[in-house]
Write a protein that holds these residues in place. Sequence first.
Motif, PDB file in Angstrom:
ATOM      1  N   VAL A 241       5.889   6.801  -1.732  1.00  0.00           N
ATOM      2  CA  VAL A 241       5.103   6.572  -2.947  1.00  0.00           C
ATOM      3  C   VAL A 241       3.952   5.633  -2.611  1.00  0.00           C
ATOM      4  N   GLY A 242       2.747   6.004  -3.047  1.00  0.00           N
ATOM      5  CA  GLY A 242       1.569   5.180  -2.806  1.00  0.00           C
ATOM      6  C   GLY A 242       0.619   5.241  -3.973  1.00  0.00           C
ATOM      7  N   PRO A 243      -0.524   4.567  -3.884  1.00  0.00           N
ATOM      8  CA  PRO A 243      -1.456   4.494  -5.006  1.00  0.00           C
ATOM      9  C   PRO A 243      -2.073   5.824  -5.392  1.00  0.00           C
ATOM     10  N   GLY A 244      -2.014   6.822  -4.518  1.00  0.00           N
ATOM     11  CA  GLY A 244      -2.545   8.131  -4.866  1.00  0.00           C
ATOM     12  C   GLY A 244      -1.570   8.985  -5.642  1.00  0.00           C
ATOM     13  N   ASP A 245      -0.344   8.490  -5.839  1.00  0.00           N
ATOM     14  CA  ASP A 245       0.669   9.252  -6.561  1.00  0.00           C
ATOM     15  C   ASP A 245       0.608   8.912  -8.057  1.00  0.00           C
ATOM     16  N   GLU A 246       1.530   9.477  -8.793  1.00  0.00           N
ATOM     17  CA  GLU A 246       1.569   9.263 -10.237  1.00  0.00           C
ATOM     18  C   GLU A 246       1.578   7.766 -10.572  1.00  0.00           C
ATOM     19  N   ALA A 247       0.709   7.346 -11.489  1.00  0.00           N
ATOM     20  CA  ALA A 247       0.449   5.920 -11.738  1.00  0.00           C
ATOM     21  C   ALA A 247       1.703   5.183 -12.207  1.00  0.00           C
ATOM     22  N   GLU A 248       2.474   5.781 -13.120  1.00  0.00           N
ATOM     23  CA  GLU A 248       3.664   5.084 -13.628  1.00  0.00           C
ATOM     24  C   GLU A 248       4.670   4.845 -12.512  1.00  0.00           C
ATOM     25  N   LEU A 249       4.843   5.832 -11.646  1.00  0.00           N
ATOM     26  CA  LEU A 249       5.791   5.695 -10.540  1.00  0.00           C
ATOM     27  C   LEU A 249       5.323   4.622  -9.565  1.00  0.00           C
TER      28      LEU A 249
ATOM     29  N   THR B  97       0.813  -1.218   0.000  1.00  0.00           N
ATOM     30  CA  THR B  97       0.000   0.000   0.000  1.00  0.00           C
ATOM     31  C   THR B  97       0.850   1.274   0.000  1.00  0.00           C
ATOM     32  N   ARG B  98       2.133   1.163   0.282  1.00  0.00           N
ATOM     33  CA  ARG B  98       3.024   2.330   0.246  1.00  0.00           C
ATOM     34  C   ARG B  98       4.470   1.861   0.414  1.00  0.00           C
ATOM     35  N   VAL B  99       5.404   2.615  -0.169  1.00  0.00           N
ATOM     36  CA  VAL B  99       6.825   2.353   0.054  1.00  0.00           C
ATOM     37  C   VAL B  99       7.528   3.678   0.315  1.00  0.00           C
ATOM     38  N   ARG B 100       8.678   3.589   0.961  1.00  0.00           N
ATOM     39  CA  ARG B 100       9.621   4.711   1.054  1.00  0.00           C
ATOM     40  C   ARG B 100      10.885   4.275   0.328  1.00  0.00           C
ATOM     41  N   LEU B 101      11.363   5.132  -0.575  1.00  0.00           N
ATOM     42  CA  LEU B 101      12.461   4.788  -1.474  1.00  0.00           C
ATOM     43  C   LEU B 101      13.522   5.869  -1.422  1.00  0.00           C
ATOM     44  N   VAL B 102      14.786   5.459  -1.236  1.00  0.00           N
ATOM     45  CA  VAL B 102      15.905   6.398  -1.287  1.00  0.00           C
ATOM     46  C   VAL B 102      16.411   6.430  -2.720  1.00  0.00           C
ATOM     47  N   THR B 103      16.306   7.573  -3.378  1.00  0.00           N
ATOM     48  CA  THR B 103      16.639   7.678  -4.796  1.00  0.00           C
ATOM     49  C   THR B 103      18.046   8.241  -4.991  1.00  0.00           C
ATOM     50  N   ALA B 104      18.460   8.324  -6.256  1.00  0.00           N
ATOM     51  CA  ALA B 104      19.846   8.673  -6.569  1.00  0.00           C
ATOM     52  C   ALA B 104      20.223  10.077  -6.108  1.00  0.00           C
ATOM     53  N   ASP B 105      19.237  10.965  -5.958  1.00  0.00           N
ATOM     54  CA  ASP B 105      19.538  12.325  -5.500  1.00  0.00           C
ATOM     55  C   ASP B 105      19.591  12.416  -3.977  1.00  0.00           C
TER      56      ASP B 105
ATOM     57  N   ARG C 163       3.614  16.236  -0.655  1.00  0.00           N
ATOM     58  CA  ARG C 163       3.628  14.808  -0.907  1.00  0.00           C
ATOM     59  C   ARG C 163       4.989  14.393  -1.426  1.00  0.00           C
ATOM     60  N   GLY C 164       5.310  13.132  -1.241  1.00  0.00           N
ATOM     61  CA  GLY C 164       6.309  12.458  -2.055  1.00  0.00           C
ATOM     62  C   GLY C 164       7.736  12.496  -1.601  1.00  0.00           C
ATOM     63  N   ALA C 165       8.274  13.594  -1.104  1.00  0.00           N
ATOM     64  CA  ALA C 165       9.703  13.639  -0.850  1.00  0.00           C
ATOM     65  C   ALA C 165      10.000  14.466   0.381  1.00  0.00           C
ATOM     66  N   ARG C 166      11.211  14.268   0.875  1.00  0.00           N
ATOM     67  CA  ARG C 166      11.658  15.122   1.979  1.00  0.00           C
ATOM     68  C   ARG C 166      13.109  15.477   1.737  1.00  0.00           C
TER      69      ARG C 166
END
Length: 465
Positions: free
Chosen positions: A167-175, A153-161, A462-465
């Motif tokens: 990220v969850g189902p209410g966010d951008e569908a492709e992501l 139902t949701r994940v937290r992801l550490v990205t390259a930046d 939403r989305g990042a910190r």
Amino acid sequence: MTSVTTARQPAAGRGVLRDSRWRTWAGTVECAPARTVRPTGEEELVRAVRKAARDGLSVRAAGTGHSFNRLVPTSGALIDLTGYTGIVALDTAAGEVTVRAGTRFTELCAGLHRRGMALPNIGTLAEQTVGGALSTGNHGTGLRHRALSGDVTRVRLVTADGRVRGVGPGDEAELWGAVRCGLGTLGVLSTVTLRCVPQFRLRSESATERLDALLERFEDWAAGSEHPSLGWLPWSDQVTVRSVDRTDEPVTPGAGFRRLAATLDEVRCGVTGQAARLAGAEAVPRLTARLGGLWPDGPYVDASHRVFTFAQPVRFLAMEHALPLERTPDALRALRTVLRQLGIYSPYSVLVRVGAADDVPLSPAYGRPTGYVNLTVPRAAGQVEILRAVEPVLRDHGARPHWGKAHTATAEVLAGRYPGWAEFQRVRSRLDPSGMFAGPYTDTLLGPAPAPVAEPAVAAGRGAR
């Protein structure tokens, strides 16, 4: 919501670190990373990714090492998540549990059980980590159940930046689609939130049937139990079918011993494999007949996670492909012909499971009800020939390989088998524009990291910190 923190303990059965080298659980793949980091908290994980970026190192994350291919090995920075474990939060009213990505299913299921909850469906291997299982499309069995990604139902992801993105189902569908099966190429999973349900019991029972008769009614059989599976020794015309369904019956006295039968069968397969090195692979049917039937079998009832999983102490190699459900019977008929012509047999049964269609772009079950065909062999050169003979047969029937198991498929083969391939590549180019989370093996599987594209604006709050 109840917040919970469990003790972080070293993971049994983990990928092995020895003399600065990392090895898979099966011991068949290894690497010598330039740097190995073992975070125990999210801030340490973020610092490890940021430092690797500053130093120009590629990054791969590792769990317990139960992949059978080169998905993890790197000469850059290896982030070992086996110390980053524990339940972070449990909301019994909402039916959600949040765990750190390095948490093993053994730990997660036991923690949920103590609080009257359970996962609705999982695979047989409890020693793998949640992050590793999610990243490679892991699954249990049952046409009413999708792969593990379907319960996220949701994940937290550490990205390259160096950002932590929720990220969850209410966010951008492709992501949202891509992050639930990303092969570690979109970033490092920090936490995963999974759907959970009130704890329940399962009844497991087995029967034998003629293979040809079962293949004639394969789809009806697949729909006849909530969690069906079958095991088939290819020199035999009989299959063992297992039905696992919910029940209100009490736990069977001695249920743990009945469950032990599956582990003992694994040990029997390992012993048979060793004996076959001396007697020859053609002796496997005879050796299996002599060593089988030494432990009790029969129906039993136990807590769900104890029925879904069993200990697997013997190292082996495994290949699994996901086929359209309706093509699975023909694939098994073709396998019978090829394996009998080959004349080399594995002591492990061919395992067949099923699953619902998925909507995750790189899920092997994307867009279609699925039959999963798994072949396991001992770690011996002669037995590997079985996997080489079988792979093209499965591929001819529309198969997609399990991302964490042995296979030889490349991007040229795979791209046309995944309708959401381009969708995933767009997300990959945005989240990892420099290919920081890529490597020679992922380039073989997915192609080199695509050219960067602009990142969409993140919605406020939403989305990042």
